[in-house]
Design a protein around this motif. Sequence first.
Motif, PDB file in Angstrom:
ATOM      1  N   THR A  55       0.830  -1.195   0.000  1.00 47.23           N
ATOM      2  CA  THR A  55       0.000   0.000   0.000  1.00 47.23           C
ATOM      3  C   THR A  55       0.870   1.254   0.000  1.00 47.23           C
ATOM      4  O   THR A  55       0.600   2.222  -0.717  1.00 47.23           O
ATOM      5  N   ALA A  56       1.921   1.218   0.819  1.00 49.69           N
ATOM      6  CA  ALA A  56       2.803   2.385   0.923  1.00 49.69           C
ATOM      7  C   ALA A  56       3.465   2.685  -0.423  1.00 49.69           C
ATOM      8  O   ALA A  56       3.468   3.835  -0.887  1.00 49.69           O
ATOM      9  N   PHE A  57       3.992   1.646  -1.070  1.00 52.63           N
ATOM     10  CA  PHE A  57       4.614   1.856  -2.384  1.00 52.63           C
ATOM     11  C   PHE A  57       3.588   2.394  -3.378  1.00 52.63           C
ATOM     12  O   PHE A  57       3.855   3.330  -4.125  1.00 52.63           O
ATOM     13  N   GLY A  58       2.414   1.789  -3.380  1.00 50.14           N
ATOM     14  CA  GLY A  58       1.381   2.215  -4.309  1.00 50.14           C
ATOM     15  C   GLY A  58       1.025   3.675  -4.111  1.00 50.14           C
ATOM     16  O   GLY A  58       0.902   4.440  -5.070  1.00 50.14           O
ATOM     17  N   LEU A  59       0.872   4.058  -2.837  1.00 49.09           N
ATOM     18  CA  LEU A  59       0.521   5.452  -2.551  1.00 49.09           C
ATOM     19  C   LEU A  59       1.647   6.382  -2.987  1.00 49.09           C
ATOM     20  O   LEU A  59       1.407   7.439  -3.593  1.00 49.09           O
ATOM     21  N   GLY A  91      -1.516   1.436  -9.742  1.00 50.26           N
ATOM     22  CA  GLY A  91      -0.259   2.136 -10.048  1.00 50.26           C
ATOM     23  C   GLY A  91       0.927   1.185 -10.015  1.00 50.26           C
ATOM     24  O   GLY A  91       1.810   1.242 -10.889  1.00 50.26           O
ATOM     25  N   LEU A  92       0.923   0.291  -9.021  1.00 44.95           N
ATOM     26  CA  LEU A  92       2.016  -0.693  -8.942  1.00 44.95           C
ATOM     27  C   LEU A  92       2.068  -1.511 -10.225  1.00 44.95           C
ATOM     28  O   LEU A  92       3.130  -1.721 -10.810  1.00 44.95           O
ATOM     29  N   ALA A  93       0.878  -1.965 -10.659  1.00 46.58           N
ATOM     30  CA  ALA A  93       0.814  -2.793 -11.861  1.00 46.58           C
ATOM     31  C   ALA A  93       1.322  -2.010 -13.068  1.00 46.58           C
ATOM     32  O   ALA A  93       2.111  -2.506 -13.876  1.00 46.58           O
ATOM     33  N   PHE A 117       4.183  -1.058 -23.185  1.00 46.20           N
ATOM     34  CA  PHE A 117       4.157  -1.953 -22.022  1.00 46.20           C
ATOM     35  C   PHE A 117       5.077  -3.135 -22.279  1.00 46.20           C
ATOM     36  O   PHE A 117       5.045  -3.720 -23.367  1.00 46.20           O
ATOM     37  N   VAL A 118       5.893  -3.458 -21.292  1.00 40.33           N
ATOM     38  CA  VAL A 118       6.866  -4.541 -21.483  1.00 40.33           C
ATOM     39  C   VAL A 118       6.827  -5.493 -20.295  1.00 40.33           C
ATOM     40  O   VAL A 118       6.388  -5.125 -19.211  1.00 40.33           O
ATOM     41  N   VAL A 119       7.262  -6.720 -20.536  1.00 41.46           N
ATOM     42  CA  VAL A 119       7.290  -7.692 -19.445  1.00 41.46           C
ATOM     43  C   VAL A 119       8.715  -7.931 -18.955  1.00 41.46           C
ATOM     44  O   VAL A 119       8.939  -8.772 -18.092  1.00 41.46           O
ATOM     45  N   VAL A 120       9.620  -7.116 -19.460  1.00 39.33           N
ATOM     46  CA  VAL A 120      11.025  -7.392 -19.171  1.00 39.33           C
ATOM     47  C   VAL A 120      11.342  -7.266 -17.680  1.00 39.33           C
ATOM     48  O   VAL A 120      12.123  -8.036 -17.128  1.00 39.33           O
ATOM     49  N   HIS A 121      10.641  -6.342 -16.997  1.00 40.95           N
ATOM     50  CA  HIS A 121      10.908  -6.200 -15.547  1.00 40.95           C
ATOM     51  C   HIS A 121      10.511  -7.467 -14.801  1.00 40.95           C
ATOM     52  O   HIS A 121      11.172  -7.887 -13.868  1.00 40.95           O
ATOM     53  N   ILE A 180      10.363  -2.136  -8.026  1.00 39.83           N
ATOM     54  CA  ILE A 180       9.490  -2.044  -6.843  1.00 39.83           C
ATOM     55  C   ILE A 180       8.077  -2.448  -7.224  1.00 39.83           C
ATOM     56  O   ILE A 180       7.409  -3.184  -6.492  1.00 39.83           O
ATOM     57  N   GLY A 181       7.623  -1.977  -8.401  1.00 43.79           N
ATOM     58  CA  GLY A 181       6.284  -2.315  -8.863  1.00 43.79           C
ATOM     59  C   GLY A 181       6.079  -3.820  -8.910  1.00 43.79           C
ATOM     60  O   GLY A 181       5.076  -4.334  -8.433  1.00 43.79           O
ATOM     61  N   VAL A 182       7.048  -4.532  -9.455  1.00 42.47           N
ATOM     62  CA  VAL A 182       6.942  -5.992  -9.555  1.00 42.47           C
ATOM     63  C   VAL A 182       6.828  -6.624  -8.170  1.00 42.47           C
ATOM     64  O   VAL A 182       5.896  -7.368  -7.881  1.00 42.47           O
TER      65      VAL A 182
END
Lengths: 560, 207
Positions: free
Chosen positions: A108-112, A319-321, A339-343, A524-526
């Motif tokens: 939640t914190a990262f997303g915010l 947002g994370l996604a 959009f990429v899947v490399v991460h 971080i998103g991943v």
Amino acid sequence: MLVRLAPAITMTLLVGPVMAGLAMMLLPAFGYLPVLGGETLSLAPWRELFAQPGLWRSVWVSFSTGLVTTIVSLSIVVLFLAAASGSRLDRAIRRLVSPLLSIPHAATAFGLAFLIAPSGLISRFISPALTGWERPPDLLIVNDAWGLALMAGLVLKEIPFLLLMSLAALPQLNPEQRVMMARSLGYRPTIAWFKAVLPALYPLIRLPVYAVIAYASSVVDMAMILGPTLPSTLSVSVLQWFHDPDLTRRFMASAGAVLQLGVTLAALATWWGLETLVHRSMQHWIERGNRRGGELPLRIAGRGLILLTTLTAFAAIGGLALFSFAGFWRFPEALPQDFVVVHWLRALPSLQSPLLTTAAIACASTLLALVLVLATLENEYRRQILPSRALWLLYLPLIVPQIAFLFGLVVAAESLGIRPQLGLVVAGHLLFVLPYLYLSLAEAYRRLDPRWFQLSRTLGVSRLRTFFQVRLPLLLAPILTAVAVGLAISIGQYLPTQLLGGGRVTTITTEAVSLAAGGNRRLIGVWALVQAVLPLIGFMLAIGLPRLLWANRSGMRGAP
Amino acid sequence: MNDSLILKQVRIQLENRCLVGVDQIISPGDVFTVMGPSGSGKSTLLAYVAGFLSPTFQAEGEIWLGNRDITHLPAESRGVGLLFQDPLLFPHLSVAGNLGFGLPQHTPNKAECIERALEQINLSGFGNRDPATLSGGQKSRVALMRLLLSKPCAVLLDEPFSKLDTTLRREMRDLVFSQLREAGLPSLLVTHDQEDAQAAGGPLIEL
């Protein structure tokens, strides 16, 4: 046998470690820790602590975060409950409570942070049209010195918790009947709720509220992501001192941990004072007999605020996604160019081992907690004892700040020859999984009609067989939900994993939090998204499994 | 021949106030009726005989089945069956599962036994049904049959007809009492309905 001893075992497991941890924190705080050469009691650690620059600022941020977070979350929850009238929106929000509660604090914190940062989604959506910004503004929004971002993040997480606790407590108050009675005396619905239901509800959710104060005033993982730096919140500062390579700083860190306990207690005491004050003025307001004043604003606030926080929480996860799949993304553009899947592909190999560790710890601690909770509740039922007196003990690990006793616990375990390791982490998680599992299961357990078990026994079936063949199947749905809650709590734990594992046990959560310093948003998103989705799997199983098993048993749907 | 159910000087008190006092021998095939308004302690009496008395009550007196003192036995070993106001069919089991639940563990040919029982209550072929899909009368019949299959030595009836509508009530009353008589079981009925007491036809006390 196990059933008879279960309450004692449960209470020992909850109270013992907290007390041992606190004791092993108090001694070094006054200079006594022979392993590090502290043989005599002294006040030196405290002198060193008070000489730290920015200490009082840290103390103030921690204290105010605890109180402001609680005031805001509780107000939003209470306003919503008062204004809710069973409309489709209200029911949707009620259904979203559990999944929102299951999202770990760190995610939640990262997303915010991704939403509100100067280069975050909100700023991108309104730039440059509204702001004229062509590049991210130089503003300190996340990690602000006042801890406002931290408070916002905590509010997002504490609202579902308080809402769930209130929804669990409400049925025993018969709120519809109370509101109806007040309305027949001429009160508008929302006012009626405030005057006839709230005064009875608050005492029932007081302990959860205290837990929120304690948690918010001492949180570590969220504060590392959203909280102020230089100085950081007291809890984060204490953690840094503990991890200082200079081992003599341990004494000062212990003093800091004791100070943290004091700050949390002060926040609790202040709240208690506020409580008395609000209680008095409420009483006055109720007695004055005002029947309609303020109905509309209360109603709008009740719906609007909870809608805002719920949407924010979902937007944060969205947002994370978005960031985890983002390719090239220039600043004011609202969406990435591709959009990429490399991460994901890059993170996949390193995700595997922490995922397994996370799952193993969560399953082990939840299973242990489930056995203990079921045995405790069964004992309660068999002996027909009321549980109220011991209940606050259950909240002990939730009210004593983690940072104030976990280090002491490590010291205590080491003095018994137990090194930090996986087993210790599981035991540590149990401290937090057990209370939540108990709280989410107890009500359903007690509400189940006792005639089912009397019937089973008059048919000649023993207590043990009755438990397995009647009790467990009838309670399957609530048990699975409680298990999902337990798994979610374990998955989200940062500090116990970090400390009791000696930094060598890595889970999704510890890895995600450690990425905070690096600032690679896509990575971080991943990790944060994996962390957020993991507990949801448990909840999906908890909802889906009973439907599948009882497909041909309409009496098992929704009912007991 | 079955044994009698004997209540020897049974007295149940709540905070030093006597709720019920009974001294009665119930012969096999007889129904002994205890009548009284709600709150008079008649269900407490059943709880004591069945073995579920809450510790808030103080009870004295003994309960015997023939020459067996069952006062201190756990509920499942007493051989005392109980029929509630509601049929209470276990919602997680099928109709056959409910009937089989009460069968003593070493019964030979359980399936056949259940099928015969279903025939007896005119529900052949209902074994695999979800109990929630049965009508009120069908549920009551399954509940009665489940009780009889568990081979009790005595039966307690806790206002078993009070929630049924008038026609169904008469039908169930006849069925229950005739089955109990046929099985030769001593029974204890608590009710507040005069007609129940008349239909039971046995000795009666009012609280």
